[in-house]
Design a protein around this motif. Structure first.
Motif, short mmCIF file in Angstrom:
data_model
loop_
_atom_site.label_atom_id
_atom_site.label_comp_id
_atom_site.label_asym_id
_atom_site.label_seq_id
_atom_site.Cartn_x
_atom_site.Cartn_y
_atom_site.Cartn_z
N THR A 1 10.54 5.23 7.56
CA THR A 1 11.26 4.27 7.19
C THR A 1 12.08 3.90 9.09
OG1 THR A 1 11.20 3.81 5.31
CG2 THR A 1 12.90 2.54 6.45
N LEU A 2 11.61 2.84 9.51
CA LEU A 2 12.28 2.75 10.56
C LEU A 2 13.78 3.05 10.96
CD1 LEU A 2 10.21 -0.25 12.52
CD2 LEU A 2 10.25 2.24 13.20
N CYS A 3 14.46 3.46 11.40
CA CYS A 3 15.86 4.02 11.89
C CYS A 3 16.87 2.96 12.99
CB CYS A 3 16.79 4.65 11.43
SG CYS A 3 16.02 6.41 9.74
N PHE A 4 17.60 2.36 12.91
CA PHE A 4 18.18 1.87 13.57
C PHE A 4 19.07 3.12 14.58
CE2 PHE A 4 17.97 -2.22 11.86
CZ PHE A 4 17.42 -2.88 13.22
N ALA A 5 18.98 3.48 16.24
CA ALA A 5 20.12 4.53 16.62
C ALA A 5 21.42 4.22 16.95
CB ALA A 5 18.44 4.73 18.18
N SER A 12 10.46 7.17 18.26
CA SER A 12 10.42 7.59 20.09
C SER A 12 8.52 7.10 19.76
CB SER A 12 10.23 8.38 21.09
OG SER A 12 9.47 9.94 20.62
N GLY A 13 8.65 6.18 21.40
CA GLY A 13 7.24 5.57 20.94
C GLY A 13 6.67 5.57 20.30
N VAL A 14 7.51 4.20 19.62
CA VAL A 14 7.39 3.39 18.42
C VAL A 14 7.45 1.62 19.33
CG1 VAL A 14 7.81 2.15 16.71
CG2 VAL A 14 7.54 4.58 17.04
N SER A 15 6.36 0.94 18.79
CA SER A 15 6.40 -0.57 19.77
C SER A 15 6.85 -1.28 18.04
CB SER A 15 5.10 -0.97 20.20
OG SER A 15 5.06 -2.20 20.34
N ALA A 16 8.33 -1.52 18.30
CA ALA A 16 8.94 -1.84 17.59
C ALA A 16 8.53 -3.85 17.66
CB ALA A 16 10.11 -1.27 17.13
N THR A 17 8.45 -4.67 16.76
CA THR A 17 8.80 -5.84 16.89
C THR A 17 10.07 -6.60 15.44
OG1 THR A 17 6.39 -6.71 16.42
CG2 THR A 17 8.16 -8.45 15.97
N SER A 30 10.65 -3.74 12.43
CA SER A 30 9.33 -2.85 11.79
C SER A 30 8.11 -2.36 13.03
CB SER A 30 8.11 -4.09 11.62
OG SER A 30 7.97 -5.97 12.48
N ALA A 31 6.91 -1.92 12.54
CA ALA A 31 6.59 -1.54 13.58
C ALA A 31 4.80 -0.95 12.60
CB ALA A 31 6.38 -0.28 14.21
N SER A 32 4.29 -1.18 13.17
CA SER A 32 2.69 -0.50 12.54
C SER A 32 2.85 0.33 12.05
CB SER A 32 1.32 -0.71 12.89
OG SER A 32 0.08 -0.24 12.38
N GLY A 33 2.46 0.60 10.29
CA GLY A 33 2.14 2.29 10.11
C GLY A 33 3.91 2.88 10.38
N TYR A 34 5.44 1.69 10.07
CA TYR A 34 6.05 2.20 10.03
C TYR A 34 6.52 0.96 8.98
CZ TYR A 34 6.62 5.65 13.50
OH TYR A 34 6.25 6.76 14.26
N GLY A 35 7.35 1.51 7.91
CA GLY A 35 8.19 0.77 6.85
C GLY A 35 9.47 -0.20 7.64
N SER A 36 9.33 -1.21 7.09
CA SER A 36 10.62 -1.68 7.40
C SER A 36 11.22 -1.98 7.73
CB SER A 36 9.92 -3.52 7.52
OG SER A 36 10.06 -4.00 6.66
N THR A 44 0.84 -1.58 0.16
CA THR A 44 -0.12 -0.07 -0.15
C THR A 44 0.92 0.96 0.14
OG1 THR A 44 -1.98 -1.44 1.09
CG2 THR A 44 -1.42 0.86 1.40
N TYR A 45 2.06 1.10 0.83
CA TYR A 45 2.62 2.25 1.08
C TYR A 45 4.07 2.31 0.34
CZ TYR A 45 -0.82 3.71 3.97
OH TYR A 45 -1.98 3.90 4.33
N TYR A 46 4.75 3.50 0.14
CA TYR A 46 5.69 3.97 -0.15
C TYR A 46 6.63 3.95 0.80
CZ TYR A 46 4.33 4.64 -4.96
OH TYR A 46 3.95 4.22 -5.75
N SER A 47 8.30 3.23 1.01
CA SER A 47 9.22 3.56 2.13
C SER A 47 10.15 3.67 1.52
CB SER A 47 9.06 2.60 2.90
OG SER A 47 9.24 1.36 2.87
N LEU A 48 11.60 4.00 2.43
CA LEU A 48 12.68 4.48 1.79
C LEU A 48 13.46 3.37 0.85
CD1 LEU A 48 14.57 7.07 2.05
CD2 LEU A 48 15.94 5.52 3.45
N LEU A 49 13.84 3.69 -0.40
CA LEU A 49 14.58 2.16 -1.26
C LEU A 49 16.08 2.34 -0.60
CD1 LEU A 49 14.87 0.90 -3.44
CD2 LEU A 49 16.01 2.97 -4.82
#
Length: 246
Positions: free
Chosen positions: A153-157, A177-182, A227-233, A32-37
C-alpha cells in the motif's frame, strides 16, 4: 540408535517471531489483491475452537469425542481515532469483504466478513476507536506464502496537515521510490459522500492548494488519493480554508 533422556532435549529455537510487521489486509468483492486495511496495534484472528460431540460406549473404559465444526469469533480491534481512519471504515462498512491476516513471514489466513466502527470514550490519553469484524466464513488452512495475493500500500512520506489554507502547498511525495504515482483530489461532504475526482499534478511532489480551492464556495473537506500500478491506493483527508491571495 539408542534413545535416552536427552534425546528430546537438544532442540534450539531460531524461528520465533514477534507480532511486528504482521498486518490485516482487505479487498472488496471483485478485486484481485489484498491491501492494508489500517495500521493497528493488534492483528485479529477470527478462528475459534472446534465443537465436539460426546459418545459413551458401554464396551469402552473411556468416553469419546468426535470433532465438529470450528467456531468463528467476532473480533474488536482498537485503532487510533482520526479522520482518515474514520473515512476509511465509513467507505468499507456494510460490505461483505475478503480479509487476510498475515505475519512477517508471509504466512496468511483468509476469511470473509463485515466490519463496523465506533469511537471510544475520549479521555486525557490517546483517542482511540474500535472496529469490529463479524466473520461469515473462513478457511482454516494457512497460505504458507501469500506474496502473490497481496500488494504493498502506498504511503505518504510527509505529514499531510489536518487543515490548511488555499495559499498553502503540501508535499504529496510517497515513501516508495521509483513509482509513477497518480494523484486525485475530491470533495467529501459531512455525510461522507464523495465529489468528482480530479487528477492533479504535483510539481516535484508539491501541490499548491490554490489550484483547487479558488473561492470561499470551494473551501471544505477534501480527500487526496494516491495510486500506482501494482500498489494499493490510499486516501488522506484535509480541510482547506479559502484565504484571498495577497
Amino acid at each position: 540408535m539408542a534413545v535416552d533422556s536427552n534425546s528430546y532435549f537438544k532442540y534450539q529455537e531460531h524461528r520465533g517471531q514477534s507480532g511486528y510487521k504482521a498486518a490485516i489486509l482487505v479487498k472488496e468483492q471483485g478485486e484481485t489483491y489484498y491491501s492494508l486495511l489500517v495500521a493497528s496495534e493488534t492483528v485479529p484472528s477470527v478462528f475459534g475452537s472446534n465443537d465436539s460431540f460426546d459418545f459413551d460406549l458401554l464396551n469402552s473404559p473411556v468416553k469419546g469425542k468426535i470433532m465438529g465444526k470450528m467456531s468463528l469469533d467476532d473480533k474488536e480491534v482498537e485503532v487510533l481515532h482520526h479522520r482518515d481512519n474514520v473515512y476509511r471504515f465509513e467507505k468499507l462498512k456494510g460490505k461483505v469483504l475478503d480479509f487476510l491476516v498475515m505475519d512477517s513471514q508471509f504466512v496468511g489466513y483468509k476469511f470473509t466478513g463485515t466490519l463496523s466502527y465506533r469511537m471510544n470514550d475520549a479521555t486525557a490519553d490517546v483517542l482511540r476507536g474500535t472496529y469490529t469484524i463479524t466473520p461469515m466464513s473462513a478457511d482454516p488452512n494457512p497460505v504458507l506464502d501469500c506474496r502473490s495475493l497481496v500488494q504493498e500500500t502506498l504511503c505518504f512520506a510527509d505529514v499531510i496537515p489536518e487543515e490548511a489554507t488555499s495559499n498553502d502547498s503540501i508535499n504529496l511525495s510517497i515513501v516508495q521510490s521509483g513509482v509513477s504515482a497518480t494523484y486525485k483530489i475530491f470533495t467529501i461532504s459531512a455525510s461522507g459522500a464523495e465529489g468528482t475526482k480530479t487528477t492533479i499534478s504535483p510539481t516535484s511532489g508539491v501541490y499548491a492548494l490554490s489550484g483547487t480551492v479558488t473561492s470561499a464556495g470551494t473551501e471544505g473537506l477534501y480527500g487526496i488519493e494516491v495510486s500506482a500500478s501494482g500498489y494499493g491506493s490510499w486516501v488522506t483527508t484535509i480541510y482547506v480554508k479559502y484565504v484571498a491571495a495577497t
